[in-house]
Design a protein around this motif. Structure first.
Motif, PDB file in Angstrom:
ATOM      1  N   MET A 204       0.768  -1.237  -0.301  1.00 31.03           N
ATOM      2  CA  MET A 204      -0.063   0.027   0.166  1.00 31.03           C
ATOM      3  C   MET A 204       0.819   1.578  -0.046  1.00 31.03           C
ATOM      4  SD  MET A 204      -2.502   1.263   3.229  1.00 31.03           S
ATOM      5  CE  MET A 204      -1.697   1.754   4.050  1.00 31.03           C
ATOM      6  N   VAL A 205       1.797   1.321   1.112  1.00 31.45           N
ATOM      7  CA  VAL A 205       2.724   2.704   1.341  1.00 31.45           C
ATOM      8  C   VAL A 205       3.017   2.981  -0.385  1.00 31.45           C
ATOM      9  CG1 VAL A 205       4.740   3.591   1.721  1.00 31.45           C
ATOM     10  CG2 VAL A 205       3.230   1.536   3.077  1.00 31.45           C
ATOM     11  N   VAL A 206       3.942   1.766  -1.003  1.00 32.07           N
ATOM     12  CA  VAL A 206       4.456   2.166  -2.294  1.00 32.07           C
ATOM     13  C   VAL A 206       3.821   2.481  -3.571  1.00 32.07           C
ATOM     14  CG1 VAL A 206       6.412   0.848  -4.383  1.00 32.07           C
ATOM     15  CG2 VAL A 206       6.369   0.168  -1.448  1.00 32.07           C
ATOM     16  N   GLY A 207       2.965   1.617  -3.627  1.00 33.19           N
ATOM     17  CA  GLY A 207       1.755   2.000  -4.185  1.00 33.19           C
ATOM     18  C   GLY A 207       1.146   3.600  -3.906  1.00 33.19           C
ATOM     19  N   LEU A 208       0.443   3.839  -3.036  1.00 35.22           N
ATOM     20  CA  LEU A 208       0.019   5.203  -2.830  1.00 35.22           C
ATOM     21  C   LEU A 208       1.244   6.141  -3.206  1.00 35.22           C
ATOM     22  CD1 LEU A 208      -2.448   6.113  -1.561  1.00 35.22           C
ATOM     23  CD2 LEU A 208      -1.151   6.120   0.954  1.00 35.22           C
ATOM     24  N   LYS A 209       2.295   6.052  -2.927  1.00 37.83           N
ATOM     25  CA  LYS A 209       3.937   7.564  -2.945  1.00 37.83           C
ATOM     26  C   LYS A 209       3.307   7.069  -4.484  1.00 37.83           C
ATOM     27  CE  LYS A 209       8.250   7.464  -2.126  1.00 37.83           C
ATOM     28  NZ  LYS A 209       9.698   6.737  -2.119  1.00 37.83           N
ATOM     29  N   GLN A 210       3.393   6.600  -5.547  1.00 45.19           N
ATOM     30  CA  GLN A 210       3.434   6.226  -7.052  1.00 45.19           C
ATOM     31  C   GLN A 210       2.457   7.135  -7.382  1.00 45.19           C
ATOM     32  OE1 GLN A 210       3.545   1.817  -8.488  1.00 45.19           O
ATOM     33  NE2 GLN A 210       6.238   2.629  -7.669  1.00 45.19           N
ATOM     34  N   LYS A 211       0.816   6.707  -6.718  1.00 46.23           N
ATOM     35  CA  LYS A 211      -0.368   7.402  -6.212  1.00 46.23           C
ATOM     36  C   LYS A 211       0.167   8.963  -6.963  1.00 46.23           C
ATOM     37  CE  LYS A 211      -4.280   4.045  -7.402  1.00 46.23           C
ATOM     38  NZ  LYS A 211      -4.150   5.373  -8.724  1.00 46.23           N
ATOM     39  N   ILE A 212       0.873   9.658  -5.791  1.00 49.45           N
ATOM     40  CA  ILE A 212       0.794  11.036  -5.235  1.00 49.45           C
ATOM     41  C   ILE A 212       2.068  11.310  -6.143  1.00 49.45           C
ATOM     42  CG2 ILE A 212       1.428  12.019  -3.177  1.00 49.45           C
ATOM     43  CD1 ILE A 212       0.057  10.162  -1.148  1.00 49.45           C
ATOM     44  N   ARG A 213       3.207  11.022  -6.451  1.00 45.67           N
ATOM     45  CA  ARG A 213       3.886  11.544  -7.039  1.00 45.67           C
ATOM     46  C   ARG A 213       2.941  11.858  -8.387  1.00 45.67           C
ATOM     47  NH1 ARG A 213       7.670  13.750  -4.310  1.00 45.67           N
ATOM     48  NH2 ARG A 213       8.804  12.764  -2.999  1.00 45.67           N
ATOM     49  N   SER A 214       2.095  10.956  -9.034  1.00 44.50           N
ATOM     50  CA  SER A 214       1.430  11.528 -10.310  1.00 44.50           C
ATOM     51  C   SER A 214       0.935  12.302 -10.608  1.00 44.50           C
ATOM     52  CB  SER A 214       1.550   9.920 -10.891  1.00 44.50           C
ATOM     53  OG  SER A 214       0.529   9.907 -10.199  1.00 44.50           O
ATOM     54  N   LEU A 215       0.393  12.688  -9.352  1.00 40.30           N
ATOM     55  CA  LEU A 215      -0.549  14.209  -9.794  1.00 40.30           C
ATOM     56  C   LEU A 215      -0.158  15.319  -9.433  1.00 40.30           C
ATOM     57  CD1 LEU A 215      -2.161  13.108  -5.802  1.00 40.30           C
ATOM     58  CD2 LEU A 215      -3.284  13.069  -8.040  1.00 40.30           C
ATOM     59  N   PRO A 216      -0.662  16.014 -10.533  1.00 45.54           N
ATOM     60  CA  PRO A 216       0.097  17.019 -11.350  1.00 45.54           C
ATOM     61  C   PRO A 216       0.283  18.378 -10.533  1.00 45.54           C
ATOM     62  CG  PRO A 216      -2.303  17.001 -11.922  1.00 45.54           C
ATOM     63  CD  PRO A 216      -2.319  15.399 -11.412  1.00 45.54           C
ATOM     64  N   ASP A 217      -0.393  18.462  -8.950  1.00 45.01           N
ATOM     65  CA  ASP A 217      -0.693  19.508  -8.279  1.00 45.01           C
ATOM     66  C   ASP A 217       0.394  19.379  -7.402  1.00 45.01           C
ATOM     67  OD1 ASP A 217      -2.676  18.059  -7.443  1.00 45.01           O
ATOM     68  OD2 ASP A 217      -3.524  19.233  -6.454  1.00 45.01           O
ATOM     69  N   PHE A 218       0.651  17.903  -6.415  1.00 43.65           N
ATOM     70  CA  PHE A 218       1.762  17.703  -5.973  1.00 43.65           C
ATOM     71  C   PHE A 218       3.074  17.710  -6.063  1.00 43.65           C
ATOM     72  CE2 PHE A 218       3.729  14.986  -3.397  1.00 43.65           C
ATOM     73  CZ  PHE A 218       3.513  15.422  -1.633  1.00 43.65           C
ATOM     74  N   ASP A 219       4.052  18.697  -5.364  1.00 43.43           N
ATOM     75  CA  ASP A 219       5.363  18.790  -5.245  1.00 43.43           C
ATOM     76  C   ASP A 219       5.831  19.203  -4.504  1.00 43.43           C
ATOM     77  OD1 ASP A 219       4.803  21.304  -4.638  1.00 43.43           O
ATOM     78  OD2 ASP A 219       5.465  22.740  -6.004  1.00 43.43           O
ATOM     79  N   GLY A 220       5.313  18.197  -2.849  1.00 40.79           N
ATOM     80  CA  GLY A 220       5.795  18.057  -1.706  1.00 40.79           C
ATOM     81  C   GLY A 220       6.676  16.801  -1.627  1.00 40.79           C
TER      82      GLY A 220
END
Length: 229
Positions: A204-220
């Motif tokens: 879950m941790v790995v998959g969710l990290k990948q999804k968040i990284r792909s969000l266009p408005d996230f750079d944190g």
């Protein structure tokens, strides 16, 4: 475990083992989640500037890492919040604990979960990381941390909301994948300048990290901690 590993662990235990005392054990309903209050003499909790982990003996030659949370440095006390929904040595150990028992642990050390200057923290995880995120909240201060935990049992979600004064939300598993459960919750939130901390099941941790990284408005910043497979 082969004989060589057993002898090595026995040597480590003789050199490093410490003991604590169980002050109280509280089980939620149903009894698959526990709060364990501990007294840990000699532990200087004033030095904790990151979330800690205790390598705790749960059976002969078997150790599990638990997070000391809700600590009081003056009394040298803390609480372990333990998800016992999986059938394993840790679940069997905590279900048998009672007031006055002695626990054995090999030490307490810091993790990479610590306050980030100038950032509010958004936490995402499952029921295995309740203590991890409560400990992080204690470090950053109430109001500076929010997030969601997928907790399967309805009554556990109610108990979480009742017991803890926190911006963390206990959410139900509406979908079969906790990656999707947390991702859907996340899409409804305001990002701001949040740093994201993800913990719990490794996949879950790995998959969710990948999804968040792909969000266009996230750079944190994203920090992760896997607890179980």
């Amino acid at each position: 475990m082969n004989m060589l590993k057993k002898k090595a662990l026995q040597l480590i235990e003789r050199q490093l083992a410490k003991t604590g005392t169980v002050l109280e054990v509280r089980s939620w309903t149903p009894s698959t989640f526990y709060e364990v209050d501990l007294h840990l003499p000699g532990v200087d909790m004033n030095k904790w500037n990151a979330v800690q982990h205790m390598k705790t003996k749960v059976a002969e030659y078997v150790y599990r890492d638990y997070t000391p949370a809700s600590w009081d440095a003056e009394t040298q006390t803390c609480t372990l919040y333990i998800d016992a929904s999986h059938d394993g040595d840790g679940s069997k150990w905590v279900s048998q604990l009672k007031r006055g028992d002695k626990i054995c642990y090999l030490g307490i050390g810091g993790t990479n979960a610590k306050p980030i200057n100038g950032s509010r923290i958004l936490c995402l995880g499952d029921s295995s990381c309740v203590g991890h995120f409560l400990a992080l909240e204690q470090l950053v201060g109430k109001g500076n941390l929010s997030g969601a935990l997928v907790i399967n049992e309805e009554n556990h979600r109610k108990e979480f909301a009742h017991y803890f004064d926190t911006l963390l939300e206990a959410i139900p598993p509406q979908l079969s994948s906790n990656i999707d459960n947390l991702h859907n919750w996340l899409k409804e939130q305001q990002w701001g300048s949040n740093a994201v901390f993800i913990a719990g099941n490794v996949a879950m941790v790995v998959g969710l990290k990948q999804k968040i990284r792909s969000l266009p408005d996230f750079d944190g910043a994203i920090k992760v901690q896997g607890f179980w497979w």
